[in-house]
Write a protein that holds these residues in place. Structure first.
Motif, PDB file in Angstrom:
ATOM      1  N   PRO A 123    -125.524  26.240  36.628  1.00  0.00           N
ATOM      2  CA  PRO A 123    -125.490  26.495  38.069  1.00  0.00           C
ATOM      3  C   PRO A 123    -125.563  28.009  38.298  1.00  0.00           C
ATOM      4  CG  PRO A 123    -123.830  24.874  37.477  1.00  0.00           C
ATOM      5  CD  PRO A 123    -124.398  25.412  36.189  1.00  0.00           C
ATOM      6  N   TYR A 124    -126.352  28.424  39.257  1.00  0.00           N
ATOM      7  CA  TYR A 124    -126.553  29.857  39.485  1.00  0.00           C
ATOM      8  C   TYR A 124    -125.228  30.612  39.641  1.00  0.00           C
ATOM      9  CZ  TYR A 124    -131.633  29.330  40.248  1.00  0.00           C
ATOM     10  OH  TYR A 124    -132.982  29.097  40.101  1.00  0.00           O
ATOM     11  N   ARG A 125    -124.256  29.992  40.272  1.00  0.00           N
ATOM     12  CA  ARG A 125    -122.984  30.684  40.513  1.00  0.00           C
ATOM     13  C   ARG A 125    -122.267  31.041  39.212  1.00  0.00           C
ATOM     14  NH1 ARG A 125    -121.954  25.372  41.165  1.00  0.00           N
ATOM     15  NH2 ARG A 125    -120.030  24.560  40.219  1.00  0.00           N
ATOM     16  N   PHE A 126    -122.551  30.319  38.111  1.00  0.00           N
ATOM     17  CA  PHE A 126    -121.887  30.604  36.841  1.00  0.00           C
ATOM     18  C   PHE A 126    -122.210  32.005  36.328  1.00  0.00           C
ATOM     19  CE2 PHE A 126    -120.927  26.162  34.874  1.00  0.00           C
ATOM     20  CZ  PHE A 126    -120.274  25.782  36.040  1.00  0.00           C
ATOM     21  N   VAL A 127    -123.392  32.511  36.650  1.00  0.00           N
ATOM     22  CA  VAL A 127    -123.793  33.823  36.147  1.00  0.00           C
ATOM     23  C   VAL A 127    -122.861  34.911  36.690  1.00  0.00           C
ATOM     24  CG1 VAL A 127    -125.674  35.516  36.079  1.00  0.00           C
ATOM     25  CG2 VAL A 127    -126.173  33.082  35.823  1.00  0.00           C
ATOM     26  N   THR A 128    -122.376  34.750  37.920  1.00  0.00           N
ATOM     27  CA  THR A 128    -121.453  35.733  38.489  1.00  0.00           C
ATOM     28  C   THR A 128    -120.001  35.295  38.398  1.00  0.00           C
ATOM     29  OG1 THR A 128    -121.804  34.790  40.704  1.00  0.00           O
ATOM     30  CG2 THR A 128    -123.155  36.700  40.085  1.00  0.00           C
ATOM     31  N   GLN A 129    -119.740  33.982  38.415  1.00  0.00           N
ATOM     32  CA  GLN A 129    -118.360  33.505  38.408  1.00  0.00           C
ATOM     33  C   GLN A 129    -117.819  33.232  36.995  1.00  0.00           C
ATOM     34  OE1 GLN A 129    -118.204  30.066  40.983  1.00  0.00           O
ATOM     35  NE2 GLN A 129    -118.671  31.255  42.810  1.00  0.00           N
ATOM     36  N   ARG A 130    -118.711  32.938  36.044  1.00  0.00           N
ATOM     37  CA  ARG A 130    -118.259  32.604  34.683  1.00  0.00           C
ATOM     38  C   ARG A 130    -119.095  33.324  33.614  1.00  0.00           C
ATOM     39  NH1 ARG A 130    -117.305  26.227  34.155  1.00  0.00           N
ATOM     40  NH2 ARG A 130    -116.219  26.971  32.314  1.00  0.00           N
ATOM     41  N   PRO A 131    -119.345  34.617  33.787  1.00  0.00           N
ATOM     42  CA  PRO A 131    -120.205  35.309  32.822  1.00  0.00           C
ATOM     43  C   PRO A 131    -119.635  35.321  31.404  1.00  0.00           C
ATOM     44  CG  PRO A 131    -119.140  36.900  34.260  1.00  0.00           C
ATOM     45  CD  PRO A 131    -118.860  35.529  34.827  1.00  0.00           C
ATOM     46  N   ASP A 132    -118.320  35.472  31.265  1.00  0.00           N
ATOM     47  CA  ASP A 132    -117.728  35.484  29.923  1.00  0.00           C
ATOM     48  C   ASP A 132    -117.875  34.128  29.242  1.00  0.00           C
ATOM     49  OD1 ASP A 132    -117.046  38.146  30.201  1.00  0.00           O
ATOM     50  OD2 ASP A 132    -115.012  37.717  30.902  1.00  0.00           O
ATOM     51  N   ASP A 133    -117.747  33.049  30.028  1.00  0.00           N
ATOM     52  CA  ASP A 133    -117.952  31.704  29.464  1.00  0.00           C
ATOM     53  C   ASP A 133    -119.399  31.533  28.994  1.00  0.00           C
ATOM     54  OD1 ASP A 133    -115.318  30.947  29.947  1.00  0.00           O
ATOM     55  OD2 ASP A 133    -115.780  30.028  31.884  1.00  0.00           O
ATOM     56  N   LEU A 134    -120.347  32.042  29.767  1.00  0.00           N
ATOM     57  CA  LEU A 134    -121.758  31.944  29.368  1.00  0.00           C
ATOM     58  C   LEU A 134    -122.043  32.773  28.124  1.00  0.00           C
ATOM     59  CD1 LEU A 134    -123.553  31.951  32.839  1.00  0.00           C
ATOM     60  CD2 LEU A 134    -123.414  30.051  31.217  1.00  0.00           C
TER      61      LEU A 134
END
Length: 187
Positions: A123-134
């Motif tokens: 989900p696009y929001r993961f790039v800003t909300q979960r960058p460490d997880d990615l």
């Protein structure tokens, strides 16, 4: 939605129930991507991460991949994904992992036969909300990718995220979407 090339060309598949959780890729973008990656697909293993209804993995199977692993946790998307797999008759070539892929790859052992191609479409929001997880996911995915394999990372065009141990080998932008072609850093 449909398969655009290969054995199942023009076959319809179910799209997402709504666009709040799943963003389907357009035929034009899919064709452009598969023009580039089709040489990697013959007999390949493919991972479709954040698979949604499975468009990328199913397209890969249609074009010669021998096995696709679909990672999806959304129940609605999972139901449609499984129906799409059945409608194309590719159950024997498909593995559905219905769990949180961050947790899955945190403990998954490296496979005996690594993936040649990994579609990473969070989900696009993961790039800003979960960058460490990615980033952690990327490190874990590295053990699952063949030395000469590619990760296709789809994200919003104005947002970028480095995913070590991968480096960008190529980037393609389509409207508000960017797809980075990532290779593992050698050495």
């Amino acid at each position: 939605m449909r398969i655009i090339g290969g054995q199942f060309r023009s076959r319809l598949i179910l799209g997402p129930e709504d666009d709040r959780t799943t963003r389907p890729i357009t035929d034009r973008v899919k064709q452009s991507l598969f023009d580039i990656v089709t040489p990697l697909l013959d007999g390949a293993i493919v991972y479709d991460c954040f698979a949604g209804t499975g468009s990328m993995g199913l397209e890969s199977l249609s074009r010669g991949a021998k096995q696709a692993f679909f990672f999806e946790s959304d129940r609605s998307a999972l139901g449609r994904l499984k129906k799409n797999i059945r409608s194309l008759g590719v159950e024997d070539n498909s593995t559905v992992v219905a769990s949180d892929l961050f947790k899955y790859f945190a403990v998954a052992n490296a496979p005996t036969e690594p993936a040649k191609l990994i579609f990473l479409d969070p989900p696009y929001r993961f790039v800003t909300q979960r960058p460490d997880d990615l980033r952690k996911l990327a490190r874990n995915l590295a053990a699952h990718l063949a030395e000469d394999g590619l990760v296709l990372f789809r994200h919003e065009a104005p947002v970028a995220l480095e995913l070590p141990p991968f480096v960008i080998a190529d980037t393609r932008s389509y409207g508000n979407m960017t797809i980075d072609f990532l290779r593992r850093v050698s050495g």
